[in-house]
Design a protein around this motif. Structure first.
Motif, short mmCIF file in Angstrom:
data_model
loop_
_atom_site.label_atom_id
_atom_site.label_comp_id
_atom_site.label_asym_id
_atom_site.label_seq_id
_atom_site.Cartn_x
_atom_site.Cartn_y
_atom_site.Cartn_z
N PHE A 266 0.84 -1.19 0.00
CA PHE A 266 0.00 0.00 0.00
C PHE A 266 0.88 1.25 0.00
CE2 PHE A 266 -2.50 -3.24 2.19
CZ PHE A 266 -3.75 -3.11 1.62
N GLU A 267 0.26 2.37 -0.26
CA GLU A 267 0.90 3.68 -0.07
C GLU A 267 0.19 4.36 1.08
OE1 GLU A 267 2.56 7.39 -2.74
OE2 GLU A 267 1.01 6.09 -3.55
N SER A 268 0.88 4.57 2.19
CA SER A 268 0.25 5.11 3.38
C SER A 268 0.19 6.63 3.32
CB SER A 268 1.01 4.67 4.63
OG SER A 268 2.17 5.46 4.81
N LEU A 312 4.08 -2.48 3.57
CA LEU A 312 3.86 -3.90 3.28
C LEU A 312 3.12 -4.54 4.45
CD1 LEU A 312 7.33 -5.04 1.82
CD2 LEU A 312 5.31 -4.27 0.57
N VAL A 313 2.00 -5.19 4.16
CA VAL A 313 1.26 -5.96 5.16
C VAL A 313 1.48 -7.44 4.84
CG1 VAL A 313 -0.98 -6.45 6.20
CG2 VAL A 313 -0.46 -4.14 5.39
N GLU A 321 -8.04 -8.59 2.66
CA GLU A 321 -7.57 -8.88 4.02
C GLU A 321 -6.51 -7.87 4.43
OE1 GLU A 321 -5.68 -12.54 6.68
OE2 GLU A 321 -6.05 -12.82 4.53
N GLY A 322 -5.63 -7.52 3.48
CA GLY A 322 -4.63 -6.51 3.76
C GLY A 322 -5.24 -5.15 4.04
N GLN A 323 -6.32 -4.83 3.33
CA GLN A 323 -6.98 -3.54 3.54
C GLN A 323 -7.56 -3.43 4.94
OE1 GLN A 323 -9.69 -3.56 0.15
NE2 GLN A 323 -8.54 -1.91 -0.81
N LYS A 324 -8.05 -4.53 5.49
CA LYS A 324 -8.59 -4.50 6.85
C LYS A 324 -7.51 -4.06 7.84
CE LYS A 324 -12.14 -8.06 6.17
NZ LYS A 324 -12.62 -9.41 6.57
#
Length: 331
Positions: A266-268, A312-313, A321-324
């Motif tokens: 992701f881009e935080s 990175l998750v 699932e990563g978005q959660k």
């Protein structure tokens, strides 16, 4: 004695070829199994400068096939480009090395890789290869594809205005939709792929005419093929056809599942390390800080935040699932 004496004595290179090699800059996309092998070879061959990009850090499972890395790098979770830079400077103190702990996308390529005389693929990522293909054909930079999984290997040079591009030849490439993380890979397959990549690189860097071929095979069963592809070009190709549009240079995908890694990128919204540390402290989330990233856990899932905001998750099976996890951190 000249350290390149044996290479110069080889009739395919000679004094002129060695001088040409010493003036060249090479970019390597992905510093894993393929990238570390080719970086080592090209530094020893005498190139002037390397530009390296990789978004990941060293883990213990890398050490079986990814040269340049040590147990210390794995224990310290050293970013791969930093570890590679450290080890390559031990081989040659005069080599120029520029590193990027980043996801490879069009803006990064255009900002950092335009000066390259050659780009080598070590990415193990289809979308990245599509972007590299468009970038190289737009800016007339040769690039060399490479792949390996289980005991199979493949390599192929793509040269603008000389060969069809990756898109046109894709249907001929061996199907490698499995990954090293799921079915494994042996080091001899890596070495075979990078031997061909490095050979093509030396021919391109010494500006010698040659007939490009797609090479692939299985080192375990000792099968090998080499196929000419000069007539595979399509006039309608968006990359190397009569009216190229280079569509993959328009895309910048930062939210993506990493191939075979159970990891989502992701881009935080947080781009400053001090701000992130204050944020985690406020949330009472324990963390490990290094000069390059911050590591912490959310619902027992490892999360790595890199300088600049890339995230990175790990240990998730889907983007959803990563978005959660992402939304638990940033809302």
């Amino acid at each position: 004695m000249n350290r390149y004496d044996r290479q110069q004595k080889f009739k395919g290179i000679g004094l002129k070829g060695q001088q040409q090699i010493s003036e060249k800059t090479v970019g390597i996309i992905g510093i894993g199994a393929l990238g570390t092998h080719t970086a080592d070879t090209l530094v020893r061959a005498g190139i002037k400068k390397l530009i390296l990009v990789d978004r990941d850090y060293v883990e213990a499972s890398n050490l079986q096939r990814q040269t340049l890395f040590t147990e210390r790098h794995a224990a310290e979770l050293t970013p791969k480009v930093i570890a590679a830079q450290e080890e390559l400077h031990k081989i040659r103190t005069d080599i120029e090395i520029e590193v990027h702990i980043e996801h490879c996308d069009a803006p990064l390529l255009e900002a950092a890789f335009s000066s390259c005389h050659l780009i080598i693929d070590g990415s193990d990522n289809f979308d990245v290869r599509q972007t590299v293909n468009d970038f190289c054909y737009k800016y007339k930079i040769p690039w060399i594809y490479g792949a390996c999984v289980e005991s199979t290997y493949a390599a192929c040079p793509f040269i603008p205005d000389v060969t069809p591009c990756f898109n046109c030849v894709m249907g001929m490439l061996p199907v490698m939709n499995r990954t090293c993380d799921t079915v494994g890979v042996i080091e001899p397959a890596v070495s075979q792929a990078t031997s061909y990549q490095a050979t093509y690189a030396l021919k391109i860097l010494t500006e010698q005419p040659f007939e490009p071929k797609l090479v692939y095979g299985d080192i375990w069963s000792l099968e090998h093929s080499a196929i000419k592809f000069s007539r595979m070009g399509e006039v309608s190709c968006a990359t190397c056809g009569d009216e190229p549009t280079y569509p993959h240079l328009q895309n910048r995908t930062i939210r993506t599942m990493l191939c075979g890694r159970d990891t989502v990128q992701f881009e935080s919204p947080v781009t400053d390390m001090r701000q992130l540390i204050d944020f985690l402290t406020c949330l009472k989330i324990e963390f490990q800080q290094t000069p390059y990233f911050v590591r912490f856990y959310v619902d027992r899932k490892p999360v790595i935040w890199f300088r600049g905001g890339r995230l990175l998750v790990h240990e998730v099976k889907s983007v959803a699932e990563g978005q959660k996890i992402y939304y638990q951190i940033f809302g």
